[in-house]
Design an enzyme around this catalytic site. Structure first.
Site, mmCIF file in Angstrom:
data_model
loop_
_atom_site.group_PDB
_atom_site.id
_atom_site.type_symbol
_atom_site.label_atom_id
_atom_site.label_comp_id
_atom_site.label_asym_id
_atom_site.label_seq_id
_atom_site.Cartn_x
_atom_site.Cartn_y
_atom_site.Cartn_z
ATOM 1 N N ASP A 120 -9.298 3.785 -1.996
ATOM 2 C CA ASP A 120 -10.333 4.132 -1.065
ATOM 3 C C ASP A 120 -11.447 5.024 -1.449
ATOM 4 O OD1 ASP A 120 -8.126 3.328 0.654
ATOM 5 O OD2 ASP A 120 -7.135 5.001 0.870
ATOM 6 N N GLU A 179 2.464 4.900 -3.947
ATOM 7 C CA GLU A 179 2.284 5.893 -5.419
ATOM 8 C C GLU A 179 3.490 6.591 -5.792
ATOM 9 O OE1 GLU A 179 -1.447 4.579 -4.179
ATOM 10 O OE2 GLU A 179 0.014 5.745 -2.919
ATOM 11 N N ASP A 225 0.844 -1.279 -0.070
ATOM 12 C CA ASP A 225 -0.141 0.087 -0.009
ATOM 13 C C ASP A 225 0.972 1.488 -0.059
ATOM 14 O OD1 ASP A 225 -2.513 1.313 -0.050
ATOM 15 O OD2 ASP A 225 -2.704 1.406 2.086
#
Length: 820
Positions: A504, A431, A428
């Site tokens: 999300d 990015e 997670d």
């Protein structure tokens, strides 16, 4: 670079000319050369090197490379020098080419294979592509390929502009939010932590610079392999133009020929790869929350699933399982003996999946940080300071996953977790996300596998290379077992290493619609193993919304419920007995259809087929399908029509041409028509293509809970020949790479007096069961005789729903069902 500067227009041209005039009239500024867009001149030189053709205007060079019979790559070097030919997306460029040739004509050159022709205009370097029936599929707009020097960073802003035809429609680009059809929109590719994103919000978590164009019933693809921040405009600024451009790197794109959308998607897969076969358990239902802790809470969740007889294969541990959010550690207050807990969960059929983030806490007493610091594995900025930013652990440094040595080191860090029995890993925040600043500064340096680059170049591949290091490390540590990895961020080709979820989302009906479209878009963009946070990550769903999401999730390749810690808990039983029973019904359906779902995954892995197939892919000649986005096929046999409106008890569905069976009632319907069908809360419209052989397992509480003694074959009558496939293997090893698998091909064809079913097998795997239980649906005559491999079967019957039942050996070759 402002996005509106994507292509020349009259205003910008006048400004540039005015700047040039001012420069000429101002001797004080004679040393300052204005930065203007530059364009190719007429072709002056041509050179051939194998399958590569180089065209030059005396300064700039364009490479046209014949990759395969159906794929041609175009590259531009503004001043004649190409960048190193390296790509994280495309491991090997050249494929098999039957034959190709170049021909010179009065005003143009052509480079042709047996399938496609690339035409290069001599006067202006315009490039067009056509099939070999002279149907022009894609053509450059005026001043198509051009560039602009980047004085701040070096290199160039690079641009390409194509004609946008009046009825042309566009699809792809990964999990962009909004309508499935991209026509009329502009997009930015820059991997972004987009918490609680909205409809049409852009950019999101992933960069997949690949799109499909469709006009005149012919499809083509463009893959713009550029990792810098890039942009796409599908007739937004000018309805007659489609453009793509980037803030750096090289103008390099692949033209992928159709003419069918399926052809384009499969050929894109030959470039960027397919997903390896996942462990079969990962196709089961998975339960997650931020966070389940302490151990007693995790065990209680597991107990509830088993006591309530709701199938589940995995329980997740979010960041709170760690010691102070330090990756590869355990919070011993919450989990005093994780090895024991993981074993006890495993004994009850649950796999444990844990999260790992890229941010490593700056702490000299923390072994991971100490090792990374000693080996100089963390990212550094241009003046050699370490890249530091705050994420969950506080002040962190970040590994440079574009360095092969770092990837090898990172992959080995999983050893203790693997030895404990952790079965899956979730990467997670990659990015990469940094609190406050959003992500890394542009001046962060990256190894880029020896090809060097700043964060401008490496940003969009950072998450992909993180999960690559995870996957490759696990593959070594787990020996012959298949790893299960998930990534939030990635770039084209990430499917070789990981599954994804859409990030999300929010517990709203709008997000149920967004997720449905995103998963279809990901699937046709080469990323098949995808899903949403069922129920929404933030916000509060009611029982109806959660249940409709479970129904959609039943036919998402990746089926996981997940929610934020500041929301009410949402397990399948959280909304009362009424909704619990419906949720159980659909999760059980997922497990019953496991052999079909697993077989569809094999079709993707081996043949490049997408798992989810939007209606436009099934019937691209029907222009209306370019705007239908609710329904999709899972594989090519099941049409899924999710209910996306609150309070709905029916919905309109469009059935593609052919004959279809209502999954629940076995009603036969003719395709090519719209119908209004029942869709009460305990159901979801589903249809089976006539001629399908749909395999079915008994309901299990987790994958491989029971030894299978018989497999059900649901055979749907068709009066035209239809092929179906069923794939089987060990379910968790790589033995299939050595042909230890079984691919079964069933052929069904019937008429008013007979039904014939044929089976052919390929591969070396032998399943444990010995018999099929055959249910034949839609028989149009009274059955008098069944002959299997020249032997008559006496034991059969037809029930009151007109379904024929009999058993046969798993190795049958031919079945004849007769009325004579």
């Amino acid at each position: 670079m402002e996005a509106q500067n994507d292509k020349p227009n009259e205003a910008s041209d006048l400004i540039e000319k005015e700047q040039e005039i001012q420069h000429l009239n101002n001797p004080v500024d004679i040393s300052v050369k204005p930065i203007v867009k530059q364009y190719l001149g007429a072709v002056k030189k041509v050179k051939k090197e194998g399958n590569r053709f180089y065209f030059s205007d005396g300064d700039a060079r364009v490479e046209v490379r014949v990759v395969s019979d159906d794929i041609i790559r175009v590259r531009l070097a503004p001043h004649g020098v190409f960048l190193d030919d390296f790509s994280y997306a495309v491991p090997e460029v050249d494929q098999k080419v039957s034959v190709f040739k170049m021909q010179e004509h009065d005003d143009h050159f052509t480079i042709s294979t047996h399938a496609v022709t690339c035409k290069i205009e001599k006067a202006n370097f315009h490039i067009s592509f056509s099939d070999n029936i002279t149907n022009v599929v894609m053509v450059d707009e005026a001043n198509s390929m051009h560039w602009e020097e980047n004085v701040d960073f070096g290199g160039y802003y690079i641009y390409a502009t194509k004609k946008c035809h009046p009825e042309e429609n566009f699809f792809g680009l990964g999990d962009k939010s909004g309508n499935f059809n991209l026509r009329g929109r502009r997009f930015e590719n820059w991997n972004t932590d987009a918490y609680s994103f909205g409809w049409n919000q852009d950019p999101l978590y992933r960069t997949i610079p690949f799109y499909i164009g469709l006009h005149n019933q012919a499809a083509y693809g463009i893959f713009f392999d550029n990792t810098f921040k890039s942009y796409f405009d599908f007739g937004s600024e000018d309805v007659n133009k489609t453009s793509f451009w980037a803030d750096g790197g090289e103008l390099q794109y692949y033209y992928i020929h159709g003419p069918h959308i399926m052809d384009v998607v499969k050929r894109y897969a030959t470039l960027t790869g397919t997903h390896p076969m996942p462990p079969k358990w990962t196709l089961g239902y998975q339960q997650c929350r931020w966070s389940y802790y302490p151990e007693t809470k995790v065990k209680e969740i597991a107990k509830q699933f088993r006591e309530r007889k709701i199938p589940c294969d995995a329980i997740y541990l979010d960041i709170d399982y760690m010691d102070g959010y330090r990756c590869f550690t355990w919070n011993k207050k919450y989990f005093p003996d994780p090895r024991r807990m993981i074993k006890e969960l495993s004994d009850d059929g649950f796999k444990t999946v844990v999260m790992i983030d890229p941010g490593i806490k700056v702490d000299d007493d923390y072994w991971v940080f100490k090792e990374g610091k000693e080996k100089r594995f963390f990212c550094r900025r241009s003046d050699d300071y370490y890249m530091e930013g705050h994420v969950w652990p506080g002040r962190c440094q970040f590994p440079d996953f574009t360095n092969p040595k770092v990837r090898s080191w990172w992959g080995n860090l999983y050893k203790e977790l693997v030895d404990m029995g952790v079965a899956g890993f979730w990467n997670d925040m990659n990015e990469p996300a940094v609190f406050g600043s959003g992500t890394f500064p542009n001046d962060v340096r990256h190894n880029y596998d020896g090809y060097r680059g700043s964060h401008r170049k490496a940003h969009n591949v950072y998450g992909m290379q993180m999960v690559r290091s995870t996957y490759e490390g696990l593959k070594k540590l787990m020996r012959n077992k298949r790893p299960f990895t998930i990534t939030r961020a990635g770039y084209s080709g990430m499917q070789r290493y990981a599954s994804v979820w859409t990030g999300d989302n929010i517990a709203t009906w709008e997000h149920l619609k967004i997720g449905n479209i995103q998963c279809q878009r990901l699937s046709v963009s080469g990323v098949p193993f995808c899903g949403t946070d069922i129920g929404g990550f933030s916000g509060e769903p009611d029982g109806e919304l959660f249940t409709r999401w479970i129904q959609l999730g039943t036919f998402s390749p990746f089926m996981r419920a997940h929610s934020a810690g500041d929301t009410a808990e949402r397990e399948p039983w959280s909304f009362g007995q009424f909704f619990e029973d419906i949720n159980r019904k659909f999760i059980e359906l997922r497990y019953r259809l496991m052999p079909y779902l697993y077989s569809v995954f094999w079709e993707h892995h081996r043949y490049g087929f997408p798992i989810l197939r939007p209606l436009v892919m099934l019937e691209q000649e029907n222009i209306s399908n370019s705007f239908r986005q609710d329904e999709f096929c899972y594989g090519d046999k099941l049409l899924i029509c999710p209910v996306l409106e609150q309070g709905a008890i029916s919905r309109k569905v469009y059935l593609p041409k052919g004959t279809w069976y209502n999954f629940w009632t076995n009603e036969i319907l003719d395709g090519g028509n719209e119908y209004t069908v029942d869709a009460k809360i305990d159901s979801m419209p589903m249809f089976v293509r006539a001629g399908t052989v749909l395999p079915e397992y008994p309901v299990m509480q987790y994958v491989d809970e029971k030894s299978i003694t018989e497999v059900v074959l649901n055979i749907y009558h068709s009066d035209y020949e239809v092929n179906s496939y069923m794939y089987e293997d060990h379910g968790d090893t790589f033995a299939y790479e050595q042909d230890i698998y079984l691919e079964k091909k069933f052929t069904v064809k019937g008429d008013t007096q007979t039904i014939k079913v044929n089976q052919r097998n390929e591969g070396l795997y032998t399943p444990n069961y010995e018999f099929y239980v055959c249910n034949v649906i839609g028989v149009k005559f009274q059955v008098k005789k069944i002959i299997i491999d020249n032997k008559e079967v006496k034991d059969f019957y037809t029930d009151d729903q007109n379904i024929l039942h009999f058993k046969c050996n798993k190795n049958f070759t031919d079945i004849q069902i007769l009325s004579l």
